[in-house]
Design a protein around this motif. Structure first.
Motif, PDB file in Angstrom:
ATOM      1  N   ILE A 157       0.823  -1.210   0.000  1.00 54.51           N
ATOM      2  CA  ILE A 157       0.000   0.000   0.000  1.00 54.51           C
ATOM      3  C   ILE A 157       0.855   1.258   0.000  1.00 54.51           C
ATOM      4  CG2 ILE A 157      -1.687   1.336   1.317  1.00 54.51           C
ATOM      5  CD1 ILE A 157      -2.800  -1.303   2.384  1.00 54.51           C
ATOM      6  N   ASN A 158       1.884   1.275   0.835  1.00 54.31           N
ATOM      7  CA  ASN A 158       2.655   2.510   1.028  1.00 54.31           C
ATOM      8  C   ASN A 158       4.148   2.263   0.849  1.00 54.31           C
ATOM      9  OD1 ASN A 158       3.700   4.983   1.835  1.00 54.31           O
ATOM     10  ND2 ASN A 158       2.355   5.180   3.606  1.00 54.31           N
ATOM     11  N   ALA A 159       4.758   2.971  -0.129  1.00 50.16           N
ATOM     12  CA  ALA A 159       6.207   2.902  -0.342  1.00 50.16           C
ATOM     13  C   ALA A 159       6.807   4.310  -0.351  1.00 50.16           C
ATOM     14  CB  ALA A 159       6.520   2.185  -1.649  1.00 50.16           C
ATOM     15  N   SER A 160       6.115   5.258   0.220  1.00 49.85           N
ATOM     16  CA  SER A 160       6.591   6.645   0.220  1.00 49.85           C
ATOM     17  C   SER A 160       7.886   6.775   1.025  1.00 49.85           C
ATOM     18  CB  SER A 160       5.530   7.576   0.813  1.00 49.85           C
ATOM     19  OG  SER A 160       5.234   7.239   2.152  1.00 49.85           O
ATOM     20  N   PHE A 161       8.780   7.634   0.546  1.00 51.26           N
ATOM     21  CA  PHE A 161      10.041   7.947   1.236  1.00 51.26           C
ATOM     22  C   PHE A 161      10.937   6.708   1.432  1.00 51.26           C
ATOM     23  CE2 PHE A 161       7.160  11.331   2.426  1.00 51.26           C
ATOM     24  CZ  PHE A 161       7.939  12.471   2.382  1.00 51.26           C
ATOM     25  N   MET A 162      10.706   5.653   0.680  1.00 50.07           N
ATOM     26  CA  MET A 162      11.411   4.380   0.908  1.00 50.07           C
ATOM     27  C   MET A 162      12.928   4.543   0.851  1.00 50.07           C
ATOM     28  SD  MET A 162      10.900   0.747  -1.070  1.00 50.07           S
ATOM     29  CE  MET A 162      11.723  -0.754  -0.510  1.00 50.07           C
ATOM     30  N   PHE A 163      13.436   5.237  -0.189  1.00 51.46           N
ATOM     31  CA  PHE A 163      14.881   5.424  -0.361  1.00 51.46           C
ATOM     32  C   PHE A 163      15.273   6.904  -0.224  1.00 51.46           C
ATOM     33  CE2 PHE A 163      13.809   1.601  -2.831  1.00 51.46           C
ATOM     34  CZ  PHE A 163      14.658   0.682  -2.244  1.00 51.46           C
ATOM     35  N   TYR A 164      14.488   7.662   0.467  1.00 54.52           N
ATOM     36  CA  TYR A 164      14.733   9.099   0.625  1.00 54.52           C
ATOM     37  C   TYR A 164      16.099   9.339   1.278  1.00 54.52           C
ATOM     38  CZ  TYR A 164      13.765  13.993   1.912  1.00 54.52           C
ATOM     39  OH  TYR A 164      13.803  15.356   2.041  1.00 54.52           O
ATOM     40  N   GLY A 165      16.923  10.134   0.619  1.00 57.12           N
ATOM     41  CA  GLY A 165      18.220  10.486   1.186  1.00 57.12           C
ATOM     42  C   GLY A 165      19.288   9.413   1.075  1.00 57.12           C
ATOM     43  N   CYS A 166      19.044   8.380   0.242  1.00 57.77           N
ATOM     44  CA  CYS A 166      20.066   7.336   0.026  1.00 57.77           C
ATOM     45  C   CYS A 166      21.052   7.864  -1.014  1.00 57.77           C
ATOM     46  CB  CYS A 166      19.412   6.031  -0.427  1.00 57.77           C
ATOM     47  SG  CYS A 166      18.364   5.263   0.822  1.00 57.77           S
ATOM     48  N   GLU A 167      21.956   8.708  -0.578  1.00 57.39           N
ATOM     49  CA  GLU A 167      22.833   9.457  -1.472  1.00 57.39           C
ATOM     50  C   GLU A 167      23.802   8.596  -2.268  1.00 57.39           C
ATOM     51  OE1 GLU A 167      24.755  12.123   1.169  1.00 57.39           O
ATOM     52  OE2 GLU A 167      22.917  13.221   1.701  1.00 57.39           O
ATOM     53  N   SER A 168      24.128   7.401  -1.753  1.00 57.73           N
ATOM     54  CA  SER A 168      25.102   6.532  -2.421  1.00 57.73           C
ATOM     55  C   SER A 168      24.444   5.468  -3.297  1.00 57.73           C
ATOM     56  CB  SER A 168      26.001   5.845  -1.380  1.00 57.73           C
ATOM     57  OG  SER A 168      26.696   6.799  -0.609  1.00 57.73           O
ATOM     58  N   LEU A 169      23.139   5.373  -3.262  1.00 61.43           N
ATOM     59  CA  LEU A 169      22.422   4.373  -4.050  1.00 61.43           C
ATOM     60  C   LEU A 169      22.361   4.827  -5.498  1.00 61.43           C
ATOM     61  CD1 LEU A 169      20.796   1.700  -3.886  1.00 61.43           C
ATOM     62  CD2 LEU A 169      18.747   3.102  -3.572  1.00 61.43           C
ATOM     63  N   GLU A 170      23.048   4.093  -6.395  1.00 61.36           N
ATOM     64  CA  GLU A 170      23.170   4.512  -7.793  1.00 61.36           C
ATOM     65  C   GLU A 170      22.242   3.774  -8.742  1.00 61.36           C
ATOM     66  OE1 GLU A 170      27.230   4.363  -8.992  1.00 61.36           O
ATOM     67  OE2 GLU A 170      27.876   5.932  -7.606  1.00 61.36           O
ATOM     68  N   ASN A 171      21.953   2.508  -8.464  1.00 63.94           N
ATOM     69  CA  ASN A 171      21.134   1.718  -9.389  1.00 63.94           C
ATOM     70  C   ASN A 171      20.165   0.826  -8.629  1.00 63.94           C
ATOM     71  OD1 ASN A 171      22.529   2.272 -12.102  1.00 63.94           O
ATOM     72  ND2 ASN A 171      24.226   1.610 -10.814  1.00 63.94           N
ATOM     73  N   ILE A 172      18.979   0.702  -9.174  1.00 67.58           N
ATOM     74  CA  ILE A 172      18.009  -0.233  -8.603  1.00 67.58           C
ATOM     75  C   ILE A 172      17.051  -0.653  -9.707  1.00 67.58           C
ATOM     76  CG2 ILE A 172      16.362   1.534  -7.836  1.00 67.58           C
ATOM     77  CD1 ILE A 172      15.964  -0.242  -5.315  1.00 67.58           C
ATOM     78  N   THR A 173      16.679  -1.927  -9.704  1.00 64.48           N
ATOM     79  CA  THR A 173      15.786  -2.450 -10.736  1.00 64.48           C
ATOM     80  C   THR A 173      14.576  -3.105 -10.082  1.00 64.48           C
ATOM     81  OG1 THR A 173      17.601  -2.857 -12.268  1.00 64.48           O
ATOM     82  CG2 THR A 173      15.543  -4.039 -12.675  1.00 64.48           C
ATOM     83  N   PHE A 174      13.389  -2.706 -10.528  1.00 66.10           N
ATOM     84  CA  PHE A 174      12.165  -3.374 -10.123  1.00 66.10           C
ATOM     85  C   PHE A 174      11.660  -4.148 -11.332  1.00 66.10           C
ATOM     86  CE2 PHE A 174      12.083   0.201  -7.100  1.00 66.10           C
ATOM     87  CZ  PHE A 174      11.814  -0.487  -5.931  1.00 66.10           C
ATOM     88  N   ASP A 175      11.809  -5.468 -11.303  1.00 68.68           N
ATOM     89  CA  ASP A 175      11.287  -6.311 -12.378  1.00 68.68           C
ATOM     90  C   ASP A 175       9.978  -6.938 -11.919  1.00 68.68           C
ATOM     91  OD1 ASP A 175      13.216  -5.956 -14.321  1.00 68.68           O
ATOM     92  OD2 ASP A 175      14.544  -7.454 -13.443  1.00 68.68           O
ATOM     93  N   TYR A 176       8.972  -6.830 -12.757  1.00 66.57           N
ATOM     94  CA  TYR A 176       7.689  -7.447 -12.462  1.00 66.57           C
ATOM     95  C   TYR A 176       7.166  -7.030 -11.092  1.00 66.57           C
ATOM     96  CZ  TYR A 176       8.907 -10.169 -16.512  1.00 66.57           C
ATOM     97  OH  TYR A 176       9.274 -10.539 -17.772  1.00 66.57           O
ATOM     98  N   PHE A 177       7.186  -5.730 -10.877  1.00 62.99           N
ATOM     99  CA  PHE A 177       6.674  -5.159  -9.636  1.00 62.99           C
ATOM    100  C   PHE A 177       5.174  -4.944  -9.830  1.00 62.99           C
ATOM    101  CE2 PHE A 177       6.463  -1.570  -6.494  1.00 62.99           C
ATOM    102  CZ  PHE A 177       6.988  -2.249  -5.412  1.00 62.99           C
ATOM    103  N   LYS A 178       4.417  -6.042  -9.831  1.00 61.24           N
ATOM    104  CA  LYS A 178       2.994  -5.973 -10.132  1.00 61.24           C
ATOM    105  C   LYS A 178       2.220  -5.726  -8.841  1.00 61.24           C
ATOM    106  CE  LYS A 178       3.298  -8.975 -14.156  1.00 61.24           C
ATOM    107  NZ  LYS A 178       2.817 -10.191 -14.833  1.00 61.24           N
ATOM    108  N   ASN A 179       1.503  -4.626  -8.831  1.00 61.41           N
ATOM    109  CA  ASN A 179       0.833  -4.244  -7.611  1.00 61.41           C
ATOM    110  C   ASN A 179      -0.483  -3.560  -7.928  1.00 61.41           C
ATOM    111  OD1 ASN A 179       0.111  -2.760  -5.179  1.00 61.41           O
ATOM    112  ND2 ASN A 179       2.090  -3.437  -4.461  1.00 61.41           N
ATOM    113  N   SER A 180      -1.552  -4.048  -7.354  1.00 62.31           N
ATOM    114  CA  SER A 180      -2.860  -3.477  -7.639  1.00 62.31           C
ATOM    115  C   SER A 180      -3.395  -2.632  -6.489  1.00 62.31           C
ATOM    116  CB  SER A 180      -3.867  -4.603  -7.935  1.00 62.31           C
ATOM    117  OG  SER A 180      -3.980  -5.474  -6.829  1.00 62.31           O
ATOM    118  N   LYS A 181      -2.662  -2.532  -5.362  1.00 61.19           N
ATOM    119  CA  LYS A 181      -3.199  -1.844  -4.190  1.00 61.19           C
ATOM    120  C   LYS A 181      -2.386  -0.631  -3.749  1.00 61.19           C
ATOM    121  CE  LYS A 181      -5.659  -5.788  -2.231  1.00 61.19           C
ATOM    122  NZ  LYS A 181      -5.956  -6.574  -1.008  1.00 61.19           N
TER     123      LYS A 181
END
Length: 326
Positions: A157-181
């Motif tokens: 339901i809620n993914a707000s601010f999940m990676f907020y301020g992750c200054e060193s995070l350069e790459n991320i992949t969401f494959d098949y992130f199927k979500n209806s809610k």
């Protein structure tokens, strides 16, 4: 049986071994080590918590805890681990091998302000019932890699601010992130160090807030969004605002049925050079005026099969794009 606040505020406690801690009736360990500011090591080998339901704030404020292995943390009924390691500012490594999360509902603020956490592997984290991951890695300024293979999140339901301020995070992949809610992804990657983002096969049916989702991602160079189906999106205000390095956007197979607010969509993306719209369908009323106005570096825009059901305004859409030649 409950063990909540069991060692709360034990500031001089440095080491604890739960290897023989057999508590098959234990249901709650909330804030068990809360405020144990000198705790350095915790051993969980063969920890049995068959009926454990809640472990919220379990290690909250354990400022000297550096490594923890949850590989043998057997808790198949566990539902809440929100703020479990919140404020563990020296935490470097967390091992999740064989971690059981079949009934997990809340992981919000789990690693909040874990400023030394560099890598985390959530390949065993399927999260089929997980609802909340908001602020999960908020302020993890040294986080470099997150592995989310097999992450399903059908009930998220809620993914707000999940990676907020992750200054060193350069790459991320969401494959098949199927979500209806899911209904809130606002500020999800704001102020992160992302350079490239790939989102594929994202599907949601709910009203969703994606405002400021990539706000001030100043290192972001490229975005690839493929097969993105949003049936009811209520807010995408400033979604890419402040992405000053962004130069390449590729949007393919996008269906939008509910977007009403596109204010400041690309505001501040002064280095944007190329935009590709491929098979885009927008089935609601939309205003695109000034959308790319004064983008002096923009030289290429490609429209391949784009459909607007009710486009109300395109005035000044590309005005003063002095480099536009294709």
């Amino acid at each position: 049986i409950e063990a909540s606040y069991m060692f709360n505020g034990c500031e001089k406690l440095e080491n604890i071994n739960l290897e023989q801690f057999k508590a098959p009736q234990l249901e709650k360990t909330n804030s068990m080590f809360n405020g144990c500011s000198n705790l350095k090591t915790v051993t969980f080998n063969n920890f049995q918590g068959e009926k454990l339901i809640e472990a919220s704030y379990m290690f909250n404020g354990c400022e000297k805890l550096e490594n923890i292995n949850l590989g043998q943390f057997k808790a198949p009924q566990l539902e809440k681990i929100n703020s479990m390691f919140s404020g563990c500012s020296k935490l470097i490594t967390v091992v999740f091998n064989n971690f059981q999360d079949e009934k997990l509902i809340d992981a919000s603020f789990m690693f909040f302000e874990c400023k030394n956490l560099e890598n985390i592997d959530l390949r065993q984290f399927k999260a089929t019932k997980l609802e909340k991951i908001n602020s999960m890695f908020f302020g993890c300024s040294k986080l470099k890699t997150v592995t989310l293979n097999n992450f399903q999140g059908e009930k998220l339901i809620n993914a707000s601010f999940m990676f907020y301020g992750c200054e060193s995070l350069e790459n991320i992949t969401f494959d098949y992130f199927k979500n209806s809610k899911i209904n809130d992804m606002s500020y999800m990657f704001s102020y992160s160090g992302l350079k490239e983002l790939n989102i594929r096969n994202f599907v949601t049916q709910n009203d969703i807030n994606m405002s400021h989702m990539f706000y001030k991602c100043k290192a972001l160079l490229k975005i690839n969004i493929d097969n993105f189906n949003i049936s009811s999106q209520k807010n995408i205000t400033s979604i890419f605002s402040g992405c000053t390095s962004l130069n390449d956007i590729n949007l393919k197979n996008i269906i939008v049925d509910g977007t009403k607010n596109t204010n400041s969509f690309f505001s501040g993306c002064d280095n944007l050079q190329s935009i590709i719209f491929d098979d885009i369908k927008v089935n609601v009323q939309i205003n695109l005026s000034y959308m790319f106005s004064k983008f002096n570096e923009l030289n290429t825009i490609i429209f391949n099969t784009i459909y607007f059901k009710d486009l109300t305004d395109m005035s000044y859409m590309f005005s003063e794009c002095s480099s536009l030649n294709n």
